[in-house]
Each structure stands twice: as C-alpha cells, then as structure tokens.
Scaffold this active site. Structure first.
Site, short mmCIF file in Angstrom:
data_model
loop_
_atom_site.label_atom_id
_atom_site.label_comp_id
_atom_site.label_asym_id
_atom_site.label_seq_id
_atom_site.Cartn_x
_atom_site.Cartn_y
_atom_site.Cartn_z
CD GLU A 148 29.21 38.56 28.98
OE1 GLU A 148 29.85 39.60 29.27
OE2 GLU A 148 28.09 38.57 28.44
CE LYS A 171 35.41 38.54 26.31
NZ LYS A 171 34.40 38.25 27.32
NE ARG A 196 41.28 46.07 29.92
CZ ARG A 196 40.16 45.37 30.16
NH1 ARG A 196 39.45 45.60 31.22
NH2 ARG A 196 39.76 44.47 29.32
P1 ATP Z 1 33.74 42.16 28.06
O1 ATP Z 1 33.33 42.42 29.50
O2 ATP Z 1 33.93 43.36 27.21
O3 ATP Z 1 32.96 41.10 27.41
P2 ATP Z 1 36.18 41.30 29.22
O4 ATP Z 1 37.48 41.38 28.50
O5 ATP Z 1 35.99 42.06 30.46
O6 ATP Z 1 35.18 41.62 28.11
P3 ATP Z 1 35.40 38.93 30.66
O7 ATP Z 1 35.05 37.62 30.09
O8 ATP Z 1 34.38 39.64 31.44
O9 ATP Z 1 35.88 39.79 29.45
O10 ATP Z 1 36.74 38.82 31.49
C1 ATP Z 1 37.05 37.77 32.37
C2 ATP Z 1 38.10 38.20 33.34
O11 ATP Z 1 39.28 38.56 32.66
C3 ATP Z 1 37.68 39.41 34.14
O12 ATP Z 1 38.01 39.20 35.49
C4 ATP Z 1 38.45 40.53 33.53
O13 ATP Z 1 38.71 41.53 34.47
C5 ATP Z 1 39.73 39.83 33.07
N1 ATP Z 1 40.33 40.55 31.96
C6 ATP Z 1 39.74 40.88 30.79
N2 ATP Z 1 40.58 41.59 30.01
C7 ATP Z 1 41.74 41.70 30.69
C8 ATP Z 1 43.01 42.32 30.44
N3 ATP Z 1 43.24 42.98 29.30
N4 ATP Z 1 43.96 42.22 31.38
C9 ATP Z 1 43.75 41.57 32.51
N5 ATP Z 1 42.59 40.96 32.83
C10 ATP Z 1 41.59 41.03 31.95
#
Ligand code: ATP
Ligand code: MG
Length: 560
Positions: free
Chosen positions: A40, A274, A264
């Site tokens: 995102e 974030k 994760r």
């Molecule tokens: P938010 O949804 O709180 O804005 P997010 O960390 O989930 O934050 P996204 O941009 O939705 O951010 O994440 C993009 C991809 O990265 C998703 O597929 C998510 O599952 C993966 N991702 C995010 N954080 C991690 C992590 N700590 N370890 C592994 N994969 C991650």
C-alpha cells in the site's frame, strides 16, 4: 513470541511454499507461476517488506515465473505518489524487476461491476447504518451478530442506491455496501463484511473519478484474480481472511488465485509498524525516513547495507508458519559476510592521540604499501604516507597496562600496520594529567612491519600520518531501541520510552588520504573498527561516514 531464531542451518531443503509451487507445477495445475508484491503506498518500505519482496520475486525467479508489482491503493486518504516512487526505487535496489506495474485503482471499474454482480445475485446490500452501529451489531466470537434492518432491501433498491453512492449523492459514512453472508458465522470477518465505503477524497491516481472505495478484503483477491496470480503470498494474520478471499472468487466465478500465509518478519530492537515509523519521522526522533538508524529500506541502504546482504538475510530467515522474532545480529552477520569480501580496508583513527617518533628524520615522508583487501586478490594495493608525527587510537595506549595488554605502553614495542615497529619511551601530559603526546622510537629495519631479526611483537595497531590525514565526521550508529522485544513492552509503556539515547554519536576522525577520493555510498572497512559507508551529507571538503556495523557483534557480549 520471545523466541530468537537465527536459522543458520536451514539450508537447501524446500520451504513449504516452494513445496506447494513444485507440486502445482508437477500436477499441471499451473504451467508457470505468477506472484505479486502488493504494497500500500502509504509509507516507505521496511526490512519486513524486503522479506516479502525476496520471497515473492525469489520464488518466481527460482521457478521461471514472473512477479507483478501491484500498488494496493484503495485508501486515498493515506496514500501518495511520493511513496509509490520510493517503493519502486527500493524494489529495484534490492535487485528485482517486476513483470508489470499495476495499481488496484486500475481495476476500480471491474471491481464496481463485480459488486453489481453480487447485488444482482442477492449477495450484497446497501446498509444505512453508521459505522458504530455496524460495529455494535457484529456480535462477538461467542455471540452471533444481528442482521442489519436494511439487509432485505430489494435487488432493485440496492442497485439504485449503489449507483447513487457512486454518483456522489451521499456523504462520507452515510452508506456502505456489504456482502450478505451470515451474521452468525463463526469467522467474524464473514459477518456481512463491508465491501465499499464512501470517501470524498482526491485519489493520487484517479483524482475525483471515484468517491466510493473498495475495502482491502474485497479488492485484494479480485485484483489477484484479474492478474491471474497463481500464488498470493501474505503474512499470517491474513489466514482468517482466506475464507472471504475464496468466497468472492467462488461467488463471482472468476480465476481462482490461492492465498498462502507465512510468518511476518519481526526483528529484535526494531519497530516495523508504519504508524510508529511515521511518528518517529514526523516528531523528529530521527532525521527522516532514510535516517540510517531506521529499519526502512532507504535507511538501511543509507547506513551502508548491500542488497546482497539483505537477500542473504531473507534466505537465512526462511519461510516460517509460526511467528517468531529474528535476532538483529543475524542481519549484521549477513552484512559482515558480504562486506568482508568486498570492502577495501583503510586506516582511520576515531579517537586520536598524537605519537611523535623521535628518531624519525624531521620533515621526511615516505610511502608504504598496504593491501586493499586480503579477501580479494583483485583489490590490489595502495600507498600510505608515513611521517614523524602520527595519530593512533587513545585506546591503543595504556600508561599502566594490565598483564596481557599487547598494545602500546611505556617500554613496550608494537607494530604499526604496514609501517614499522615502534617502542614507547615516554609521554607528555597537560596540566590535568591528560596525555597529549606519546614519544616513541622506531626501528628502521622493520620497514613494512616485518621483524628484522625474528623478534616478535604481540600487537599491531593502526595509525594515520598527522600531516597527511584528512578530517572526517564519523557517525557511530547503534540500535535505535534498547529493548529486544519491542512488541512485548509493558502496557503502561510507550515504544518511544525505549529509544536508545546512544544510537547516534558523532566524532571527528583522522582518515588516511586515500579515502578522500571516495564517493557517496562507497563502503569500506576501517581496520580494526568496523564497516563504514560514505553518507550523502558529505561535502567536497569533508566526508561523513556512517558506521554500518562493528567488526564483531559487540551487543552479544554486553547483554549477557
Ligand atoms: P499496513 O497494512 O499497516 O499499512 P503493511 O506492513 O501490511 O502495513 P503493506 O504495504 O500492506 O504494509 O505490505 C505489503 C506486503 O508486505 C504485504 O504482502 C505484507 O504482508 C508484506 N509485509 C508487511 N510487513 C511484513 C513483515 N514484517 N514481514 C513480512 N512481510 C511483510
Ligand atoms: Mg497491509
């Protein structure tokens, strides 16, 4: 959660996602695989995202498939093109190329049509309840929710209202579109989930074309399906979303992507949310998203990490099905392994004290030869100027040393790296008793640091010639937080209570002249000190270095 896992032995066996992919390819379920990385654009990527990037792109590379970069831009309030650009830069820097650059917003038209399909099948309805009412009627895990009073609207009325929602007739929050599933479903996410909400906000790509925006759950699986993603990989917390992911695909009768969940990445001494990272930036706890102490990819890059070290790290962490916390020292270990092979060695003195070599001719300079990298024959050698007055580290001298102190002390002899054996004769102190000058004699026969007569010296120390050295600012970076398990801090504490007050120390160092030619982001090893990289704050007159990592893991000792 309190488990430190540095899976160093996990070697060549397949991880569970690779097993699934291999089986799907063998059975002919898929001819080739297509994965996606779906950020995102509401913030900068961090090391957790790097894990996901390496996994998605790495799988496709390994099995001859492809990976799409898809921006999940379904919430115009938080998203921005600034983030889109940084995400693309970071994915490229990690060494990956996407097959296509897509945006969830590319599919808003299709997603809208599918919502109409669901309404026509009697599977979605417009709800006039407020968000609060919807929340309160959802029930709990043990208590069923209650049906919305608007749940039995006719298909025609729903079509009419949904069309008018899209046309902008209603205010934010006045209505939502919900799926009609089951208000007593044991999985709360299937209790008539919201599909669309009204948001009258400019979108960074679609402008004011839309004022209704799909929810993550409604958009994500359908975007996967539109792109024919074969393996949609996400983090564990989405496993409860999978039945809904599958429900939409089944009811819409569209290409069946399949979602798989992995643990994760969590790292000790690190926050990755974030929201928290944004707060650190906005409130100036750090200098920006790319502050070299940040776990963002741009921060890690600026600190001096290489893409190779991060890819190795992702590989070593492996793909787990259960949440765990990886020790930050594993990341540092991967960096050292990589830079040990690639970074040229130089001498720099970070905490200087002056040494006068009393029997060395006044005004003379000679060049000595130094090996650039003992781990890499092709790295060659360079010349280092030597003269009568040099700097060494304060720590490398002790007036009253304990036993087994092999560095310089009165009467003892040490080797100056690549130069000569020197012996300390006396010291000069100021009125406070601080040593201002160390006097030594040198043995001209030991040139190059070789023993002239088989006599041994125990210690070898680094130095720079005072007259030839340049000054540089060195930023001694350390962990941003003092607590390893940042997700487990007590309720009455805030994560900011654990900011490490010593995470950044600036010192003025003397560096050997050969370093002056370095460019921004060049990576070097300062002998006996650590790995450093040239920071973008450097000017023509003064280089600024970030300490990427110490040579050894110093925290392991301190914290035991
Ligand atoms: P938010 O949804 O709180 O804005 P997010 O960390 O989930 O934050 P996204 O941009 O939705 O951010 O994440 C993009 C991809 O990265 C998703 O597929 C998510 O599952 C993966 N991702 C995010 N954080 C991690 C992590 N700590 N370890 C592994 N994969 C991650
Ligand atoms: Mg997310």
């Amino acid at each position: 959660m309190n488990e430190i896992n540095s899976n160093e032995t996990e070697a060549k066996t397949l991880n569970f996602i690779e097993e699934i992919v291999e089986s799907d390819l063998q059975s002919g379920k898929h001819k080739s695989i297509l994965t996606r990385f779906p950020p995102e654009p509401n913030g900068y990527l961090h090391i957790g995202h790097a894990k996901s990037i390496c996994l998605n792109f790495g799988l496709a590379q390994k099995y001859g498939g492809k990976t799409n970069l898809r921006f999940d831009d379904t919430n115009p309030v938080k998203e921005d093109t600034e983030y889109v650009e940084s995400i693309k830069e970071d994915v490229n820097w990690l060494g990956f190329n996407w097959a296509n650059e897509f945006y969830a917003s590319d599919y808003f038209g299709q997603l809208y049509e599918w919502a109409v399909v669901l309404i026509k099948k009697g599977l979605a309805f417009v709800d006039d309840q407020t968000q609060e009412e919807i929340r309160q009627t959802r029930g709990t895990i043990s208590v069923a929710g209650t049906d919305s009073p608007y749940r039995n609207r006719s298909i025609d009325e729903n079509i009419d209202l949904f069309t008018r929602m899209r046309a902008g007739e209603f205010a934010d929050g006045a209505k939502v579109l919900r799926a009609k599933i089951d208000m007593s479903h044991p999985n709360m996410l299937l209790r008539d989930p919201i599909l669309y909400r009204i948001i009258h906000t400019e979108h960074h790509r679609t402008g004011s074309k839309w004022c209704i925006y799909p929810m993550y759950d409604y958009a994500h699986g359908q975007c996967d399906s539109i792109e024919n993603i074969t393996h949609s990989i996400c983090t564990l917390e989405f496993d409860v979303h999978r039945p809904l992911y599958d429900w939409f695909i089944e009811k819409l009768e569209i290409f069946s992507s399949h979602q798989y969940e992995f643990a994760r990445l969590n790292l000790t001494y690190t926050v990755m949310s974030k929201r928290k990272l944004l707060e650190l930036v906005k409130n100036n706890y750090v200098s920006g998203w790319d502050d070299p102490r940040m776990p963002t990819i741009c921060g890690i890059r600026r600190r001096g990490y290489t893409p190779e070290s991060i890819r190795t790290f992702a590989e070593k962490v492996g793909v787990a099905k259960r949440d765990n916390v990886i020790d930050l020292s594993l990341l540092e270990w991967c960096l050292r392994e990589d830079l040990n092979k690639r970074a040229n060695r130089y001498m720099a003195v970070l905490n200087p004290v002056k040494v006068v070599i009393t029997n060395y001719p006044d005004g003379e300079t000679e060049n000595l030869t130094a090996i650039n990298n003992p781990e890499d024959e092709n790295a060659g050698s360079r010349e280092i100027p030597f003269s009568k007055i040099i700097y060494i580290e304060k720590d490398d001298f002790m007036e009253n040393p304990p036993k087994k102190y092999f560095r310089l002390s009165p009467g003892s002899e040490v080797r100056l790296r690549y130069a000569y054996f020197i012996k300390c004769t006396d010291v000069v102190k100021d009125e406070n008793g601080e040593i201002t000058e160390i006097h030594c004699t040198y043995d001209p026969a030991s040139r190059g640091g070789n023993s002239p007569d088989g006599r041994k010296v125990q210690g070898t120390i680094h130095w720079v010639s005072a007259q030839h050295a340049a000054e540089a600012e060195v930023r001694l970076l350390d962990r941003l937080f003092t607590e390893p398990f940042m997700d487990n801090i007590p309720e009455d504490k805030d994560y900011k209570d654990y900011l490490n007050p010593d995470s950044l120390k600036k010192v003025i160092a003397y560096i050997e002249p050969a370093l002056k030619k370095l460019q921004i982001s060049d990576k070097v090893q300062f002998e006996r000190i650590g790995y450093f990289c040239v920071d973008k704050d450097s000017t023509d007159n003064k280089l600024v270095f970030n300490r990427t990592a110490t040579l050894k893991d110093t925290w392991a000792k301190i914290n035991k």
